[in-house]
Design a protein around this motif. Structure first.
Motif, PDB file in Angstrom:
ATOM      1  N   ASN A 170       0.808  -1.210   0.000  1.00 15.80           N
ATOM      2  CA  ASN A 170       0.000   0.000   0.000  1.00 15.80           C
ATOM      3  C   ASN A 170       0.843   1.264   0.000  1.00 15.80           C
ATOM      4  OD1 ASN A 170      -2.932  -0.424  -0.095  1.00 15.80           O
ATOM      5  ND2 ASN A 170      -2.460  -1.864   1.532  1.00 15.80           N
ATOM      6  N   ILE A 171       2.014   1.205   0.629  1.00 18.98           N
ATOM      7  CA  ILE A 171       2.913   2.363   0.565  1.00 18.98           C
ATOM      8  C   ILE A 171       3.330   2.588  -0.887  1.00 18.98           C
ATOM      9  CG2 ILE A 171       5.201   3.218   1.200  1.00 18.98           C
ATOM     10  CD1 ILE A 171       4.854   1.933   3.930  1.00 18.98           C
ATOM     11  N   ILE A 172       3.692   1.502  -1.564  1.00 21.71           N
ATOM     12  CA  ILE A 172       4.134   1.633  -2.965  1.00 21.71           C
ATOM     13  C   ILE A 172       3.013   2.222  -3.821  1.00 21.71           C
ATOM     14  CG2 ILE A 172       4.746   0.311  -5.031  1.00 21.71           C
ATOM     15  CD1 ILE A 172       6.323  -1.567  -3.165  1.00 21.71           C
ATOM     16  N   LEU A 173       1.793   1.686  -3.668  1.00 20.69           N
ATOM     17  CA  LEU A 173       0.678   2.179  -4.487  1.00 20.69           C
ATOM     18  C   LEU A 173       0.375   3.645  -4.174  1.00 20.69           C
ATOM     19  CD1 LEU A 173      -1.607  -0.972  -4.317  1.00 20.69           C
ATOM     20  CD2 LEU A 173      -0.475  -0.050  -6.348  1.00 20.69           C
ATOM     21  N   SER A 174       0.452   4.018  -2.895  1.00 18.04           N
ATOM     22  CA  SER A 174       0.163   5.404  -2.536  1.00 18.04           C
ATOM     23  C   SER A 174       1.256   6.345  -3.043  1.00 18.04           C
ATOM     24  CB  SER A 174       0.037   5.548  -1.024  1.00 18.04           C
ATOM     25  OG  SER A 174      -1.044   4.787  -0.565  1.00 18.04           O
ATOM     26  N   LEU A 175       2.502   5.870  -3.011  1.00 22.66           N
ATOM     27  CA  LEU A 175       3.582   6.705  -3.535  1.00 22.66           C
ATOM     28  C   LEU A 175       3.376   6.939  -5.029  1.00 22.66           C
ATOM     29  CD1 LEU A 175       6.763   5.327  -1.714  1.00 22.66           C
ATOM     30  CD2 LEU A 175       5.655   7.533  -1.370  1.00 22.66           C
ATOM     31  N   LEU A 176       2.953   5.887  -5.738  1.00 23.51           N
ATOM     32  CA  LEU A 176       2.677   6.055  -7.170  1.00 23.51           C
ATOM     33  C   LEU A 176       1.557   7.076  -7.369  1.00 23.51           C
ATOM     34  CD1 LEU A 176       2.869   2.362  -8.453  1.00 23.51           C
ATOM     35  CD2 LEU A 176       4.363   4.252  -9.102  1.00 23.51           C
ATOM     36  N   SER A 177       0.505   6.963  -6.558  1.00 21.87           N
ATOM     37  CA  SER A 177      -0.606   7.918  -6.670  1.00 21.87           C
ATOM     38  C   SER A 177      -0.138   9.337  -6.414  1.00 21.87           C
ATOM     39  CB  SER A 177      -1.685   7.598  -5.634  1.00 21.87           C
ATOM     40  OG  SER A 177      -2.309   6.404  -5.955  1.00 21.87           O
ATOM     41  N   SER A 178       0.791   9.455  -5.463  1.00 21.78           N
ATOM     42  CA  SER A 178       1.202  10.806  -5.087  1.00 21.78           C
ATOM     43  C   SER A 178       1.994  11.487  -6.197  1.00 21.78           C
ATOM     44  CB  SER A 178       2.020  10.774  -3.798  1.00 21.78           C
ATOM     45  OG  SER A 178       3.296  10.242  -4.047  1.00 21.78           O
ATOM     46  N   LEU A 179       2.412  10.728  -7.204  1.00 23.65           N
ATOM     47  CA  LEU A 179       3.111  11.349  -8.331  1.00 23.65           C
ATOM     48  C   LEU A 179       2.223  12.385  -9.013  1.00 23.65           C
ATOM     49  CD1 LEU A 179       4.932   8.307  -9.975  1.00 23.65           C
ATOM     50  CD2 LEU A 179       5.939  10.155  -8.631  1.00 23.65           C
ATOM     51  N   VAL A 180       0.931  12.269  -8.797  1.00 22.74           N
ATOM     52  CA  VAL A 180      -0.010  13.195  -9.425  1.00 22.74           C
ATOM     53  C   VAL A 180       0.238  14.638  -8.974  1.00 22.74           C
ATOM     54  CG1 VAL A 180      -1.884  13.126  -7.720  1.00 22.74           C
ATOM     55  CG2 VAL A 180      -2.431  13.349 -10.133  1.00 22.74           C
ATOM     56  N   VAL A 181       0.887  14.817  -7.832  1.00 23.59           N
ATOM     57  CA  VAL A 181       1.136  16.201  -7.394  1.00 23.59           C
ATOM     58  C   VAL A 181       2.152  16.895  -8.300  1.00 23.59           C
ATOM     59  CG1 VAL A 181       0.643  15.631  -4.980  1.00 23.59           C
ATOM     60  CG2 VAL A 181       3.016  15.761  -5.738  1.00 23.59           C
TER      61      VAL A 181
END
Lengths: 244, 281
Positions: B132-143
């Motif tokens: 979940n950390i990995i998936l959330s980090l990927l999502s955070s690339l949107v910033v």
């Protein structure tokens, strides 16, 4: 050292809770508990092929899982000398969306092997499993026989000291069955120990040194394969002339 | 693993008192296994999707458009970055919520593998957390594109964003490990947790900000810091904006203490209960 057993179960007992109360995690045994194993005393010698037979629900698989460390006995003790690997139906426990190769890596890592070791073993695994190009297809596309082949290929490549096999050889085709039989005998030749649960008595009599007959969570008989099979039929009240 | 030659007990578990330390060490001692399990979990999320991993970014990006429409155009909020604040809140909060749900269900989901081999079972909640950390980090690339869109200058404080995601997951794992064995016995636990995650979404500064609560004052502004998720979410927002975090030290202390105390309790309970719990699977 010479007569040190590969596996030793002493007075092993295991119950499964039948009532799903959170109390089950805190309280001790409850009267409603289901007794899966009781008073199991068993020594498996090194280099031995031990068969386990019995009706469905007699505790065969549970005993194998105690030997593999999946369940810890409630009473008694279970000891092993060396690495134990359990081979049970591969497929449910693993990832259908990953390829056979990836599942082999996963299985190997689950059984405590490193990436490098698995990369070294991979060619042998592919060869033994006869999966060829299928090795890079997702596991969900495999037939049950193919899964069994992959499972046996991985586990035997890992060369465990003690291999537990739970009713997986039955699904392979005759050619693969012969191959598996040879593999198991090779392993035993190399000082490996095998415990085999199966309903194919033909296979059992031809490779097992001893057979255990289980009934209702107890060991009913341990000894010569033919005698154990007779004990099985006798205890179930089946009048049968056993002719091998 | 003991060498051939001596009889050893089969499937020994970590003693309870050493669990917090031993479970942490699994991250290095069982690297290969964990990376394989993480791959299985992360890849499984996007199987049969041709856009695959891109969804981790596409989803929040589309959400950002919706939030912009809702908060800046429809309700006429003055803060032009409001949609971004909500988006960051959602990403950080989801990391917490999804990690919590995944760790609570980590034993039940892996029942078939648990029945097959014995290895330290704390690996399952740890794997869920790392995934979940990995998936959330990927999502955070949107910033990153949002920094350009809203013309925000990049500072070193951008590292607060991944830091906040790690912190959010850390808040969840202890509680998740505490509940995971109980979920094997009664899956009501899972349903309850789902409700907690839903309710927490509104009680945490996701749709609002910590600064808004402080400005309003009153009782809630004082007790809001009891929620350990206030700090990670606020931290991520400041990271995006490049401004220092102006929360008092008590917020940091509380957040840190929650992580450590929950980890210790969670891993100890996990170690002592998992043996009995897996019988229910």
């Amino acid at each position: 050292m010479t007569d040190l057993p590969a596996l030793q179960l002493r007075n092993v007992g295991l119950t499964f809770p039948r009532r799903r109360g959170v109390r089950a995690l805190f309280g001790g045994r409850q009267s409603t508990d289901f007794v899966a194993l009781e008073g199991i005393d068993l020594e498996v010698k090194r280099g031995e092929v031990l068969g386990v037979i019995g009706r469905n629900g007699s505790g065969k698989s549970t005993m194998l899982r105690v030997m593999a460390g999946v369940f810890s006995p409630d009473v008694g003790e279970a000891k092993a000398s060396g690495r134990v690997s359990l081979l049970a139906s591969l497929g449910t426990g693993f990832a259908g969306h990953l390829t056979g190769r990836e599942n082999a890596m996963l299985y190997g890592s689950v059984l405590g092997r490193s990436r490098e070791q698995m990369l070294d073993l991979m060619n042998g695994i592919i060869e033994f499993s006869e999966l060829h190009d299928f090795i890079d297809e997702p596991l969900r596309t495999y037939s049950s026989g193919m899964r069994a082949r992959l499972g046996l290929a991985v586990v035997s490549a890992l060369d465990p000291d003690i291999l537990l096999i739970d009713e997986v050889l039955g699904v392979g085709d005759p050619v693969f069955k012969e191959k598996s039989k040879k593999k198991i005998l090779d392993m035993v030749g190399g000082a490996g120990t095998v415990v085999l649960v199966s309903h194919s008595f033909g296979l059992m009599t031809s490779i097992c040194d001893r057979i255990v007959h289980m009934k209702g969570g107890h060991i009913d008989f341990v000894g010569e394969p033919q005698e154990a099979i007779s004990a099985y039929y006798r205890s179930e009240g089946v009048d049968l002339e056993v002719s091998a | 693993m003991s060498p051939v030659g001596g009889l050893h007990d089969i499937g020994v578990n970590t003693p309870m008192v050493r669990a917090p330390w031993d479970h942490l060490r699994l991250l290095t001692s069982h690297r290969f296994l964990m990376s394989n399990l993480v791959r299985r979990e992360v890849r499984g999320r996007f199987k049969n999707a041709s856009l695959g991993y891109a969804w981790t970014v596409i989803e929040p990006a589309m959400l950002a458009v919706v939030y912009y429409f809702l908060f800046s155009l429809l309700s006429g909020n003055d803060d032009i970055l409001y949609a971004v604040w909500v988006l960051i809140g959602v990403i950080v909060w989801s990391c917490f919520g999804k990690t919590l749900q995944a760790t609570v269900g980590s034993l039940t989901r892996n029942a078939s593998m648990i029945h097959l081999v014995h290895f330290p079972r704390a690996i399952f909640p740890l794997t869920s957390t790392v995934s979940n950390i990995i998936l959330s980090l990927l999502s955070s690339l949107v910033v990153l594109p949002l920094l350009v869109v809203f013309d925000v200058s990049v500072t070193w404080r951008l590292v607060f964003v991944p830091l906040a995601i790690g912190l959010a997951a850390a808040q969840a794992i202890g509680l998740g490990m505490l509940l995971a064995p109980f979920n094997c016995v009664q899956q009501d636990v899972e349903h309850m947790v789902r409700f907690i995650v839903r309710a927490g979404f509104f009680l945490s500064p996701v749709m609002w900000t910590w600064e808004m609560a402080v400005e309003r004052g009153g009782l809630y502004a004082d007790i809001i810091l009891i929620n350990p998720m206030v700090l990670p979410i606020t931290l991520a927002r400041h990271g995006f904006e490049g401004t220092p975090l102006d929360m008092g030290p008590e917020a940091l202390v509380f957040c840190f203490a929650w992580t450590v105390v929950m980890w210790v309790i969670g891993s100890m309970v996990f170690a002592s209960k998992e043996r009995g719990a897996v019988k229910h699977l």
